[in-house]
Write an enzyme that holds these catalytic residues in place. Structure first.
Site, PDB file in Angstrom:
ATOM      1  CB  SER A  15      -1.082   0.020   1.311  1.00 26.63           C
ATOM      2  OG  SER A  15      -0.410   0.164   2.360  1.00 26.63           O
ATOM      3  CG  ASN A  16       3.657   2.617   2.970  1.00 24.47           C
ATOM      4  OD1 ASN A  16       3.357   3.804   3.219  1.00 24.47           O
ATOM      5  ND2 ASN A  16       3.251   1.659   3.739  1.00 24.47           N
ATOM      6  NE  ARG A  95      13.567 -12.240   3.231  1.00 31.19           N
ATOM      7  CZ  ARG A  95      13.814 -13.494   3.757  1.00 31.19           C
ATOM      8  NH1 ARG A  95      14.694 -13.732   4.488  1.00 31.19           N
ATOM      9  NH2 ARG A  95      12.865 -14.245   3.610  1.00 31.19           N
ATOM     10  CG  HIS A 113       9.340   1.737  12.444  1.00 31.93           C
ATOM     11  ND1 HIS A 113       9.415   0.561  12.632  1.00 31.93           N
ATOM     12  CD2 HIS A 113       8.922   2.045  13.862  1.00 31.93           C
ATOM     13  CE1 HIS A 113       9.298   0.043  13.731  1.00 31.93           C
ATOM     14  NE2 HIS A 113       8.868   0.878  14.634  1.00 31.93           N
TER      15      HIS A 113
HETATM   16  C1  GRF Z   1       3.800  -0.462   6.783  1.00 29.76           C
HETATM   17  O1  GRF Z   1       2.884  -0.397   7.787  1.00 29.76           O
HETATM   18  C2  GRF Z   1       4.985   0.003   7.519  1.00 29.76           C
HETATM   19  O2  GRF Z   1       5.129   0.831   8.411  1.00 29.76           O
HETATM   20  C3  GRF Z   1       5.973  -1.115   7.809  1.00 29.76           C
HETATM   21  O3  GRF Z   1       5.329  -2.241   6.964  1.00 29.76           O
HETATM   22  C4  GRF Z   1       3.996  -1.863   6.332  1.00 29.76           C
HETATM   23  C5  GRF Z   1       4.083  -1.974   5.163  1.00 29.76           C
HETATM   24  O4  GRF Z   1       2.841  -1.880   4.593  1.00 29.76           O
HETATM   25  N1  GRF Z   1       7.442  -1.074   7.402  1.00 29.76           N
HETATM   26  P1  GRF Z   1       2.323  -1.895   2.782  1.00 29.76           P
HETATM   27  O5  GRF Z   1       3.156  -3.291   2.548  1.00 29.76           O
HETATM   28  O6  GRF Z   1       3.106  -0.994   2.308  1.00 29.76           O
HETATM   29  O7  GRF Z   1       0.924  -1.985   2.577  1.00 29.76           O
END
Ligand code: GRF
Length: 194
Positions: A15-16, A95, A113
């Protein structure tokens, strides 16, 4: 003006990644996602990369659970270099980044994070914040170095913890904040480095 060439590493839903792709699409972020690399073959992030018609690469991580093998990391570096990547963006990459990759992209790897670092490093940071009885938590974009969740902070956003929150409802609220913060932090990186 030059587009920032970005390589994304992720293991999960993506999603990011999608929020960053959307921000580029809307013209808010002057960047080009050259490749998405995952250590999980059937991950959502690779499927999304196909949907966005972005190069998607699975790299078999090897025998360890928490890091990539030396060979796997070398392959990741090779792909990122092939694409002339300026910035490596970790988006849910599960990882630890090894010395080889850190050396190949010094001060050019970012992570997001789900807490206000230095509070609650490590796994399920939203659950840690909830269990600690906090009323505010958030998310942090930081540089990646040899200390897990310990690199220099670029940007943070606060997120309230509401009465009745579950780990899931809180994580969702943090993710919404992440989707706004990460493209902004990458844009800031671009303005400082290109
Ligand atoms: C996010 O909540 C981020 O904070 C953490 O991993 C998650 C990734 O989510 N590092 P997505 O795969 O981007 O939906």
């Amino acid at each position: 003006m030059d587009k920032l060439k970005v390589g994304i590493l992720g293991s999960g839903r993506g999603s990011n990644f999608e929020a960053i792709a959307q921000s580029i699409d809307e013209g808010a972020l002057n960047a080009d996602i050259r490749v998405v690399i995952s250590d999980v073959e059937n991950s959502g992030i690779l499927q999304l990369a196909h949907k966005w018609e972005i190069r998607a690469e699975f790299v078999n991580p090897g025998q360890f659970r928490t890091k990539m093998s030396v060979e796997a990391e070398a392959r990741v570096i090779e792909i990122l270099k092939e694409e002339g990547v300026d910035l490596v963006v970790l988006a849910g990459f599960m990882r630890i980044v090894g010395a080889q990759l850190l050396r190949a992209f010094p001060d050019r790897i970012l992570n997001i994070h789900p807490s206000l670092l230095p509070k609650f490093p490590g796994l399920e940071a939203w659950r840690q914040a909830l269990e600690a009885g906090e009323t505010v938590t958030g998310c942090t974009v930081h540089y990646v170095d040899a200390i897990v969740d310990g690199g220099r902070i670029i940007a943070q956003e606060k997120v309230p913890i509401l009465p009745g929150d579950t780990p899931e409802s809180l994580h969702q609220r943090i993710q919404k904040a992440e989707h706004i913060l990460y493209p902004k932090a990458i844009s800031y990186f671009r303005s400082e480095n290109l």
